[in-house]
Motif scaffolding. Sequence first.
Motif, PDB file in Angstrom:
ATOM      1  N   LEU A 148      -5.022   6.469  -6.985  1.00 22.38           N
ATOM      2  CA  LEU A 148      -4.323   7.487  -6.179  1.00 22.38           C
ATOM      3  C   LEU A 148      -3.605   8.478  -7.084  1.00 22.38           C
ATOM      4  O   LEU A 148      -3.494   9.659  -6.763  1.00 22.38           O
ATOM      5  N   VAL A 149      -3.120   7.990  -8.225  1.00 22.08           N
ATOM      6  CA  VAL A 149      -2.410   8.898  -9.138  1.00 22.08           C
ATOM      7  C   VAL A 149      -3.374   9.923  -9.746  1.00 22.08           C
ATOM      8  O   VAL A 149      -3.021  11.088  -9.939  1.00 22.08           O
ATOM      9  N   ASP A 150      -4.603   9.496 -10.006  1.00 21.40           N
ATOM     10  CA  ASP A 150      -5.611  10.445 -10.525  1.00 21.40           C
ATOM     11  C   ASP A 150      -5.921  11.512  -9.480  1.00 21.40           C
ATOM     12  O   ASP A 150      -6.085  12.690  -9.799  1.00 21.40           O
ATOM     13  N   PHE A 151      -5.991  11.075  -8.219  1.00 23.55           N
ATOM     14  CA  PHE A 151      -6.266  12.012  -7.114  1.00 23.55           C
ATOM     15  C   PHE A 151      -5.162  13.075  -7.024  1.00 23.55           C
ATOM     16  O   PHE A 151      -5.436  14.277  -6.932  1.00 23.55           O
ATOM     17  N   LEU A 152      -3.903  12.616  -7.117  1.00 22.70           N
ATOM     18  CA  LEU A 152      -2.798  13.585  -6.999  1.00 22.70           C
ATOM     19  C   LEU A 152      -2.758  14.518  -8.205  1.00 22.70           C
ATOM     20  O   LEU A 152      -2.519  15.724  -8.065  1.00 22.70           O
ATOM     21  N   ILE A 200       0.837  -1.206   0.000  1.00 25.28           N
ATOM     22  CA  ILE A 200       0.000   0.000   0.000  1.00 25.28           C
ATOM     23  C   ILE A 200       0.871   1.255   0.000  1.00 25.28           C
ATOM     24  O   ILE A 200       0.548   2.247  -0.655  1.00 25.28           O
ATOM     25  N   SER A 201       2.004   1.206   0.694  1.00 28.09           N
ATOM     26  CA  SER A 201       2.909   2.357   0.712  1.00 28.09           C
ATOM     27  C   SER A 201       3.538   2.563  -0.661  1.00 28.09           C
ATOM     28  O   SER A 201       3.662   3.699  -1.141  1.00 28.09           O
ATOM     29  N   VAL A 202       3.929   1.465  -1.305  1.00 28.80           N
ATOM     30  CA  VAL A 202       4.570   1.586  -2.621  1.00 28.80           C
ATOM     31  C   VAL A 202       3.585   2.174  -3.644  1.00 28.80           C
ATOM     32  O   VAL A 202       3.964   2.971  -4.493  1.00 28.80           O
ATOM     33  N   CYS A 203       2.322   1.816  -3.525  1.00 30.12           N
ATOM     34  CA  CYS A 203       1.319   2.366  -4.451  1.00 30.12           C
ATOM     35  C   CYS A 203       1.256   3.896  -4.305  1.00 30.12           C
ATOM     36  O   CYS A 203       1.143   4.621  -5.293  1.00 30.12           O
ATOM     37  N   GLN A 204       1.360   4.397  -3.082  1.00 29.33           N
ATOM     38  CA  GLN A 204       1.337   5.848  -2.856  1.00 29.33           C
ATOM     39  C   GLN A 204       2.578   6.515  -3.456  1.00 29.33           C
ATOM     40  O   GLN A 204       2.476   7.544  -4.124  1.00 29.33           O
ATOM     41  N   ILE A 205       3.748   5.921  -3.261  1.00 24.17           N
ATOM     42  CA  ILE A 205       4.963   6.560  -3.797  1.00 24.17           C
ATOM     43  C   ILE A 205       4.949   6.487  -5.328  1.00 24.17           C
ATOM     44  O   ILE A 205       5.404   7.417  -6.011  1.00 24.17           O
ATOM     45  N   ASP A 206       4.388   5.405  -5.884  1.00 19.89           N
ATOM     46  CA  ASP A 206       4.202   5.343  -7.347  1.00 19.89           C
ATOM     47  C   ASP A 206       3.333   6.509  -7.813  1.00 19.89           C
ATOM     48  O   ASP A 206       3.625   7.153  -8.831  1.00 19.89           O
ATOM     49  N   ALA A 207       2.253   6.764  -7.082  1.00 20.96           N
ATOM     50  CA  ALA A 207       1.336   7.844  -7.468  1.00 20.96           C
ATOM     51  C   ALA A 207       2.064   9.192  -7.460  1.00 20.96           C
ATOM     52  O   ALA A 207       1.907  10.003  -8.380  1.00 20.96           O
ATOM     53  N   GLU A 208       2.889   9.398  -6.441  1.00 20.28           N
ATOM     54  CA  GLU A 208       3.621  10.666  -6.362  1.00 20.28           C
ATOM     55  C   GLU A 208       4.631  10.772  -7.508  1.00 20.28           C
ATOM     56  O   GLU A 208       4.753  11.825  -8.163  1.00 20.28           O
TER      57      GLU A 208
END
Length: 298
Positions: free
Chosen positions: A283-287, A180-188
């Motif tokens: 998450l990437v769409d959100f950012l 789940i953390s890696v998915c967030q850093i991918d999004a960023e």
Amino acid sequence: MAEKIGFIGLGAMGGPMAANLARKGSDLIVYDIDSAKVQTLVDLGATPAGSVAEIAKAADIILTMLPDSPEVEEAVLGPDGILAHGRPDQLVMDMSTIAPSTTDRLLKTLNEAGIGFVDAPVGRLVTHAIAGELLFMVGASGNDFGRVKPLIEGMGTTIHHCGAPGTGIRTKLVNNLIAISVCQIDAEAITLAQAFGLDVQNTIDVINGTTAMNGHLITNWPNKVLKGDTSPGFRVALAHKDVSLALQAAHEAGIPMFTGASVREAYASARAAGYGDQDFSSLVDFLCEKAGIEPPRL
Ligand code: NAD
């Protein structure tokens, strides 16, 4: 005579998992609060149940695949539940991702009534649930593991017997803290790539050729958000739940989680912004929405 299998929770994961058992000939009785989901399984030959109590009375082994701890606790310990309507020598296998403290409580209470308990949460994605290619992390006594193994083999291809009951769910939380953390850093990172105006496919090819490589960008994102499909999949709300469970368990164990805490808040913001029922790749769409730039698409 083959054991009768009860299946409670026929959602994004439980639906296809139960369908695989039905197709492979399990004698299945199924329940979900959403009757449309029950009907899909009835079409595959399963017997419908109108309540958890009906499952508890009919089945020898009962599988649960529910969203979170309160739903599993209600199904097992509630007035309509397995403990109230079951019998000794039954076996409950919970495959949901829930709090380890809940798992421990269910194990103790069921065992006191002579009912076995196995925690067998799953890794991988809905596509793997459909293909019968899930990974299972199993906490079980040796005897109970032998009893559930043929069922697990009907739903997955990779089985890790992690140890005694309670070790499966703990292994799952350790795994999901990373996923789940890696998915967030991918999004960023991919939002930054968008801001730079980089070619998305080329950027992902570079990432997947270095130590930055990760499963999201290899498997999930190309099939989900990068195609414009943000339907779940694994919902942002469930990912937020999992990282919160990992943080709570870490808090109880006295372990600081600097990154995990900020990841939890990133998911909380996506959830608050209306992304809770979208696939976690969104998450990437959100950012990108926050940054006022176009979301990446292939
Ligand atoms: P989901 O929300 O799609 O499905 C949950 C199902 O449970 C729904 O059909 C809902 O109607 C039913 N339900 C809710 N409360 C109920 C109750 N009290 N009695 C009977 N049915 C009830 O969730 P999902 O994606 O299938 O996830 C299930 C579990 O598996 C969660 O713990 C999740 O964290 C975990 N998980 C999900 C994925 C994934 O990719 N979706 C992967 C691994 C693990």
